[in-house]
Design an enzyme around this catalytic site. Sequence first.
Site, PDB file in Angstrom:
ATOM      1  CG  ASP A  56      -6.042   8.506   5.550  1.00 35.79           C
ATOM      2  OD1 ASP A  56      -5.929   9.019   6.668  1.00 35.79           O
ATOM      3  OD2 ASP A  56      -6.569   9.107   4.604  1.00 35.79           O
ATOM      4  CD  GLU A 112      -3.237   0.213   0.364  1.00 36.23           C
ATOM      5  OE1 GLU A 112      -2.842   0.984  -0.522  1.00 36.23           O
ATOM      6  OE2 GLU A 112      -4.425   0.096   0.675  1.00 36.23           O
ATOM      7  CG  ASP A 113      -0.769   4.568  -1.987  1.00 34.11           C
ATOM      8  OD1 ASP A 113      -1.489   3.695  -1.467  1.00 34.11           O
ATOM      9  OD2 ASP A 113      -1.238   5.548  -2.588  1.00 34.11           O
ATOM     10  NE  ARG A 118      -3.465   7.810  -9.678  1.00 29.90           N
ATOM     11  CZ  ARG A 118      -4.110   7.450  -8.563  1.00 29.90           C
ATOM     12  NH1 ARG A 118      -3.425   7.120  -7.493  1.00 29.90           N
ATOM     13  NH2 ARG A 118      -5.424   7.412  -8.518  1.00 29.90           N
ATOM     14  CG  PHE A 171      -4.292  16.053   0.149  1.00 26.51           C
ATOM     15  CD1 PHE A 171      -5.297  15.135   0.418  1.00 26.51           C
ATOM     16  CD2 PHE A 171      -3.827  16.163  -1.151  1.00 26.51           C
ATOM     17  CE1 PHE A 171      -5.824  14.341  -0.593  1.00 26.51           C
ATOM     18  CE2 PHE A 171      -4.349  15.381  -2.166  1.00 26.51           C
ATOM     19  CZ  PHE A 171      -5.348  14.468  -1.885  1.00 26.51           C
TER      20      PHE A 171
HETATM   21  C1  PRP Z   1      -5.598   5.189  -0.757  1.00 29.51           C
HETATM   22  C2  PRP Z   1      -4.551   4.127  -0.488  1.00 29.51           C
HETATM   23  C3  PRP Z   1      -5.292   3.089   0.281  1.00 29.51           C
HETATM   24  C4  PRP Z   1      -6.373   3.870   0.982  1.00 29.51           C
HETATM   25  C5  PRP Z   1      -6.009   4.031   2.423  1.00 29.51           C
HETATM   26  O1  PRP Z   1      -6.299   4.864  -1.926  1.00 29.51           O
HETATM   27  O2  PRP Z   1      -3.979   3.620  -1.666  1.00 29.51           O
HETATM   28  O3  PRP Z   1      -5.836   2.091  -0.553  1.00 29.51           O
HETATM   29  O4  PRP Z   1      -6.453   5.156   0.372  1.00 29.51           O
HETATM   30  O5  PRP Z   1      -6.981   4.778   3.093  1.00 29.51           O
HETATM   31  P1  PRP Z   1      -7.680   4.266   4.396  1.00 29.51           P
HETATM   32  O6  PRP Z   1      -6.601   3.792   5.332  1.00 29.51           O
HETATM   33  O7  PRP Z   1      -8.387   5.490   4.909  1.00 29.51           O
HETATM   34  O8  PRP Z   1      -8.650   3.196   4.034  1.00 29.51           O
HETATM   35  P2  PRP Z   1      -7.279   5.877  -2.656  1.00 29.51           P
HETATM   36  O9  PRP Z   1      -8.664   5.672  -2.152  1.00 29.51           O
HETATM   37  O10 PRP Z   1      -6.730   7.267  -2.528  1.00 29.51           O
HETATM   38  O11 PRP Z   1      -7.238   5.373  -4.158  1.00 29.51           O
HETATM   39  P3  PRP Z   1      -6.012   5.345  -5.188  1.00 29.51           P
HETATM   40  O12 PRP Z   1      -4.986   4.407  -4.633  1.00 29.51           O
HETATM   41  O13 PRP Z   1      -6.598   4.848  -6.464  1.00 29.51           O
HETATM   42  O14 PRP Z   1      -5.487   6.746  -5.316  1.00 29.51           O
END
Ligand code: PRP
Length: 217
Positions: free
Chosen positions: A136, A132-133, A198, A185
């Site tokens: 949150d 995961e990137d 990205r 952010f």
């Molecule tokens: C981001 C990230 C995780 C998620 C984490 O994805 O890649 O999958 O949010 O958030 P959380 O801990 O609050 O669940 P995002 O929804 O931004 O989609 P993306 O990767 O396509 O940009």
Amino acid sequence: MSCLRMGWSNFRFREKPAVGKIRSQRKTKEQEGHRPGEALRVLISHARIRAKVVEMAREIRRDFPDDTLHLIGVLKGSILFLADLARALGGEVSFDFLGVSSYGKGTDSTGEVKLTKDLDVGIEGRTVLIVEDILDTGLTLKYLLKLFEERKPKHLRVAVLLDKVERRITDVKADYTGFAIPNEFVVGYGLDFDERYRNLPDVCVLQLGSRGKTKNE
Ligand code: PRP
């Protein structure tokens, strides 16, 4: 560099920088974004990311020296991190990807997570690493851990590049974490704002508006 780190004697004899130089230094700290009113401040440089990814890969390989590591990237933000991590891991590695969407993130609503694209192959008996990137609220990861545990992998581990600890509303945590970051952010190195940024090599704080307001303020 602060005068404390430089030592006072060095500081005393340093020439006062010209105003133009101060301005240009400021400019490198806050760059223009893609569109008017968007500014970027580098939070983690690509050099630091690169070094950290190598360090994380070493740690993961040390834990699983002989296993084929099955990396699962969560689309789309994780792809740059996954690509660099995979190259740094060495040994046998395979990939798969899945898509999720979440509703009501950071609001009072349910925070429900839904699968939009499932894995292409089964994970039973495999050594799986969720990549995961960013971690949150933790809702996505909590959902994924439950989903994958039911599929009986041999090992299930999680690697995240960025951890916004302050935002967590669930009790999950990653096994391998790159950087703990403040609640700002961030974009770049896979992370987007409205699908843009990205491809930035650094992780940057995105500031919107002339007063440098960040998106989630
Ligand atoms: C981001 C990230 C995780 C998620 C984490 O994805 O890649 O999958 O949010 O958030 P959380 O801990 O609050 O669940 P995002 O929804 O931004 O989609 P993306 O990767 O396509 O940009």
